[in-house]
Design an enzyme around this catalytic site. Structure first.
Site, short mmCIF file in Angstrom:
data_model
loop_
_atom_site.label_atom_id
_atom_site.label_comp_id
_atom_site.label_asym_id
_atom_site.label_seq_id
_atom_site.Cartn_x
_atom_site.Cartn_y
_atom_site.Cartn_z
N ASP A 250 0.84 -1.19 0.00
CA ASP A 250 0.00 0.00 0.00
C ASP A 250 0.88 1.25 0.00
O ASP A 250 1.97 1.24 -0.58
CB ASP A 250 -0.91 -0.03 1.24
CG ASP A 250 -2.29 0.54 0.98
OD1 ASP A 250 -2.40 1.76 0.80
OD2 ASP A 250 -3.27 -0.24 0.95
N HIS B 30 -3.65 5.72 3.92
CA HIS B 30 -4.46 4.59 3.48
C HIS B 30 -3.88 3.26 3.95
O HIS B 30 -4.59 2.40 4.49
CB HIS B 30 -4.57 4.60 1.96
CG HIS B 30 -5.50 3.56 1.41
ND1 HIS B 30 -5.08 2.30 1.04
CD2 HIS B 30 -6.83 3.60 1.15
CE1 HIS B 30 -6.11 1.60 0.59
NE2 HIS B 30 -7.18 2.36 0.65
N SER C 45 -11.56 -1.48 -0.55
CA SER C 45 -10.28 -1.57 0.16
C SER C 45 -10.46 -2.23 1.52
O SER C 45 -9.76 -3.19 1.85
CB SER C 45 -9.67 -0.18 0.34
OG SER C 45 -9.02 0.27 -0.80
#
Length: 357
Positions: free
Chosen positions: A21, A55, A214
């Site tokens: 990520d 994120h 996600s």
């Protein structure tokens, strides 16, 4: 999820999840002490302990958050996180090559699960490199989960569209497939992906309400970690097979909307359901249809899909869509506390009613 009961049986201890990520901040309270030393394949200078976007950290918390300091608790709170940076922000040019390198790195590590909460188009050498990396990871006995995408289109994004990858879609609190969740014949499983609290990326210390494939992918990875922790001698093929067999569904399966259904680790860990089967046969790559696992049972609380998942679709098909070389990061997910466990932050989240898209 029946998380409180699940945690009496398994907490994900002994299982490492590689989070490919934007990086993971190891100082975040909920995952402090749970983050291993990883690697940065995207930034210069490299620093896998830096997450300027937030994120990747949110995905790590969704998986292994401890709930420390009144924070969010993940579904597999004793799992370990291997941070692998392959992105920087919402659109990261050249991330396909970085992802391929990251997948190979994770495949050579002790991580059993590779989480790719990302999606986008790739072509040329990027796509070929990713597919080769996935094949390598599968041969090394890893489970690879990736997001289907958040465009609400009939197209599963890369890398989820690569054969052998567990493409994960999202469902809402009503049990229906989320309108934003991409669909297609490559969809394998679904997981909760709406009304999930997460750390706000723009306001430190605050929580926002998010949604997306996600977090659904992160919760699917965490479910696998719980099962693998309880059954450490199982192979990736066996863990995936029981996840597919015990998934919650209504109507014919697999469907283009939720695949074999919504993940239900409690069926495996608390009810003892699911036959692990042949350790050497990948249920997604079996040559004959009859070798694929047959889902059984109906969900305890899943609601009818109003015909949305009623059409049976073959499970795996090589995607043909090739567009630009950019990779889109689905920054619409959060930690799974609202789905997994109620924490004090949830009330604050709903009061603020802040959303990310």
């Amino acid at each position: 999820m029946r998380a409180d009961d699940l945690w009496k049986v398994s907490t994900g201890k002994g299982v490492t999840v590689a989070v490919l990520d934007t990086g993971v901040d190891p100082t975040a309270a909920e995952i402090r002490g749970r983050v291993l030393k990883g690697k940065d394949f995207y930034n210069s200078p490299p620093d896998a302990g830096r997450d300027t976007n937030g994120h990747g950290t949110n995905m790590a918390i969704s998986i292994a958050g401890s709930g420390a300091q009144g924070g969010l608790k993940g579904l597999a709170p004793d799992a370990r996180i291997l941070p692998v940076t392959v992105l920087k922000d919402k659109v990261s040019i050249g991330a396909g090559k970085a992802a391929a390198k990251g997948i190979r790195y994770a495949a050579d590590s002790d991580a059993r699960i590779i989480n790719l909460s990302m999606g986008g188009h790739a072509h040329g050498t990027d796509r070929a490199a990713e597919e080769a990396a996935v094949k390598y990871a599968l041969k090394k006995g890893k489970l690879v989960f990736a997001s289907t995408g958040n465009d609400g289109e009939d197209r599963v994004e890369f890398p989820a569209a690569i054969p052998g990858v567990v493409a994960v879609g999202a469902v809402g609190t009503n049990g229906k497939v989320s309108k934003f969740s991409n669909t297609g014949r490559q969809v394998v499983l679904a997981a909760p992906g709406e009304e999930t609290p997460l750390h706000c990326t723009e306001s430190e210390g605050e929580y926002c309400e998010g949604r997306g494939t996600s977090v659904a992918t992160a919760l699917a990875s965490a479910s696998a970690a719980l099962i693998w922790s309880k059954h450490p001698d199982w192979t990736a093929n066996q863990v995936l097979r029981v996840m597919i067999e015990t998934a919650g569904h209504n109507g014919p399966v697999p469907s283009k909307y939720i695949g074999y259904g919504t993940v239900r680790p409690a069926q495996v860990l608390l009810e003892g359901k699911g036959d692990p089967g042949d350790p050497d046969v990948n249920p997604l790559l079996a040559e004959r249809q009859e070798e694929s696992p047959k889902p059984s049972g109906s969900p305890d609380s899943a609601k009818k899909q109003d015909g949305e998942d009623a059409q049976s679709q073959p499970q795996q098909e090589k995607a043909a869509n090739e567009a630009d070389g950019n990779r889109t990061l689905w920054i619409v997910a959060g930690a799974g506390a609202a789905v997994v466990i109620v924490v004090g932050a949830v009330l604050a989240v709903r009061a603020r009613n802040r959303r990310v898209a």
